[in-house]
Design an enzyme around this catalytic site. Structure first.
Site, PDB file in Angstrom:
ATOM      1  CE  LYS A   1      -1.517   2.923   2.246  1.00 36.66           C
ATOM      2  NZ  LYS A   1      -1.306   4.438   2.084  1.00 36.66           N
TER       3      LYS A   1
ATOM      4  CD  GLU B   1      10.055  12.628  12.386  1.00 37.07           C
ATOM      5  OE1 GLU B   1      11.003  12.038  11.854  1.00 37.07           O
ATOM      6  OE2 GLU B   1       8.942  12.091  12.606  1.00 37.07           O
TER       7      GLU B   1
ATOM      8  CD  GLU C   1      12.125   3.739   9.698  1.00 36.36           C
ATOM      9  OE1 GLU C   1      12.156   4.654  10.571  1.00 36.36           O
ATOM     10  OE2 GLU C   1      12.096   3.977   8.484  1.00 36.36           O
TER      11      GLU C   1
ATOM     12  CB  CYS D   1      12.666   8.759   9.780  1.00 38.31           C
ATOM     13  SG  CYS D   1      13.530   7.382   8.984  1.00 38.31           S
TER      14      CYS D   1
END
Length: 473
Positions: free
Chosen positions: A169, A376, A243, A277
């Protein structure tokens, strides 16, 4: 390419989602918006293909994986350009990350399954035990838009190598390049149903995660989404690899060669326009050299070339979307309102009225408790934080809900390595930061569960069975 999904070896039309070119804000193409029916069909196809694929000898699976990789590599230049147009990734980075890396990873796992036996025999008190590794089954893989080809390959390569069948996906922002996997799989001769590609939105992903026909979920994305996926998989007792996000620290020790550190931080702190990330986005600087470090980091940011991601001279391209641009600008405003000192960037470049650009931005005078240091941003924004002594640097690095990556910079490699050992994180670099395909990548704390890459990445798609055998005397 138009709005299509790839299910059971065939391309099918489905709902559409517009893909917008990051550098211009203009329509690039119609991506697929997979429906619930598409997800159901893809999972059913993967389930039907699983018995034959899992029983295929490792040598034969490896040959198909290498053919798949060769077909991807042949499309690599075009794929890399397409991704740059979709998400703003600078061309130099996209060439490797999206054009070459998937093929390299497929080749690595093809070799690994040939060299790794499915079974081992362990002596026991009553005879011996056969310890057998088997594929976990049908895998639902959900990937984000920032490294669409690379992050998908980090799931597809080990999963297919292990004998699993896959439903990918992909993100709607990068729905166009996802179909390259389908074209290459078709050309390579992967059996129908082994790999299914269904780009779609969060609702499509949620349906895949909770689908009764899925045996494992592999997800890369935000920590918020990862928590929701983890809750569902926990309730279903379904294996999951997550992750997730990061807010990693770059610890510049007091003996660091600052010129060398700045050269390394060019990539470690600003790669892919800050949309990475594992970025070292918190710069921890010794108080004795704080002004020097701030000046050097600000000069680095000011010297980066902002522009068209297809231009090989570009260091910083646009962000993926207007929504992401606004998110980053809001964090810059938060930093300014909180009293941090803006020393570089801070706005949209004056010569970039089209597209979703933000200047490389650096704040000084940041406290590690500030939102700018704890949350973040996922854009080209750095916070420089002072410290006194190695122990405080480690404490500040660990004072975060995240634990994905980090870096340590020093002229004394042994000292830097000892500091790295004390940072609570899944990965960390000494005087550099580069992923190694043969070593595990992943995080601790809010940065996720499980590992990708290396032999550990293959093991994540296997279950272990013990067969106890009594040996007659």
């Amino acid at each position: 390419m138009t709005a299509q999904v790839y299910i059971d070896g065939t391309f099918r039309t489905t709902g559409t989602h517009p893909v917008i070119e990051a550098a211009t804000g203009e329509h690039l193409g119609d991506g697929a918006a997979a429906t619930v029916a598409d997800i159901d069909a893809a999972v059913a196809a993967a389930g039907a293909a699983l018995p034959a694929w899992s029983a295929t000898p490792a040598q034969d699976r490896a040959a198909l994986l290498r053919a798949f990789g060769a077909a991807l590599m042949a499309r690599g230049a075009a794929t890399a350009e397409l991704v740059s147009r979709e998400n703003g990734m600078p061309a130099r980075l996209s060439k490797g990350a999206n054009g070459m890396f998937p093929a390299v990873l497929l080749d690595y796992y093809a070799g690994l399954i040939i060299d790794t036996p499915d079974e081992e025999i362990r002596p026991s008190a009553i005879g011996h035990t056969i310890v057998r590794r088997e594929p976990v089954g049908v895998v639902g893989a959900i990937t984000p838009w920032n490294y669409p080809q690379a992050l998908a390959a980090m799931k597809l390569a080990p999963g297919l190598a292990a004998g699993c069948t896959m439903v990918l996906k992909a993100s709607p922002e990068t729905a166009l390049d996802a179909l390259v996997f389908a074209e290459a799989a078709d050309e390579a001769g992967l059996p129908a149903g082994v790999l299914n590609i269904v780009p779609g939105d969060a609702a499509a992903g949620a349906h895949l995660v909770s689908h009764p026909g899925v045996d494992k979920v592999a997800f890369t994305g935000s920590t918020a989404a990862g928590r929701a996926i983890g809750e569902i998989c926990g309730r279903l007792m379904r294996p999951v690899t997550l992750e997730l996000g990061g807010k990693s620290a770059a610890i510049i020790l007091d003996d660091a060669d600052l010129d060398a550190a700045i050269k390394g931080l060019r990539s470690a702190a600003f790669v892919n326009n800050g949309q990475t990330c594992h970025l070292s986005s918190r710069i921890l600087a010794p108080r004795s050299r704080y002004d020097e470090v701030v000046e050097a980091i600000a000069a680095l940011a000011a010297g980066l070339q902002v522009g068209d991601p297809l231009d090989k001279a570009t260091d910083i391209g646009p962000l993926v979307s207007q929504r992401q641009q606004q998110r980053v600008l809001e964090y810059i405003a938060i930093g300014q309102a909180g009293g941090a000192k803006l020393v570089a960037g801070g706005s949209v470049p004056k010569d970039r009225s089209r597209g979703w650009f933000v200047e490389p931005t650096v704040f000084a005078g940041v406290s590690n408790s500030d939102r700018l240091a704890q949350e973040e941003v996922f854009g080209p924004v750095l916070a420089v934080i002072p410290y006194d002594g190695d122990a405080e640097a480690v404490a500040l690095a660990n004072d975060s809900e995240y634990g994905l990556a980090g870096t340590v910079w020093s002229t004394d490699t042994d000292r830097a390595t000892e500091v790295a050992r004390r940072v609570r994180t899944g990965t960390i670099g000494v005087n550099d930061y580069q992923l190694d395909i043969a070593a595990p990548f992943g995080g601790v704390k809010a940065s996720g569960l499980g590992r990708e890459l290396g032999p550990e990445g293959l093991q994540a798609y296997q279950t272990v069975k013990s067969i106890y055998r009594r040996v007659s005397s």
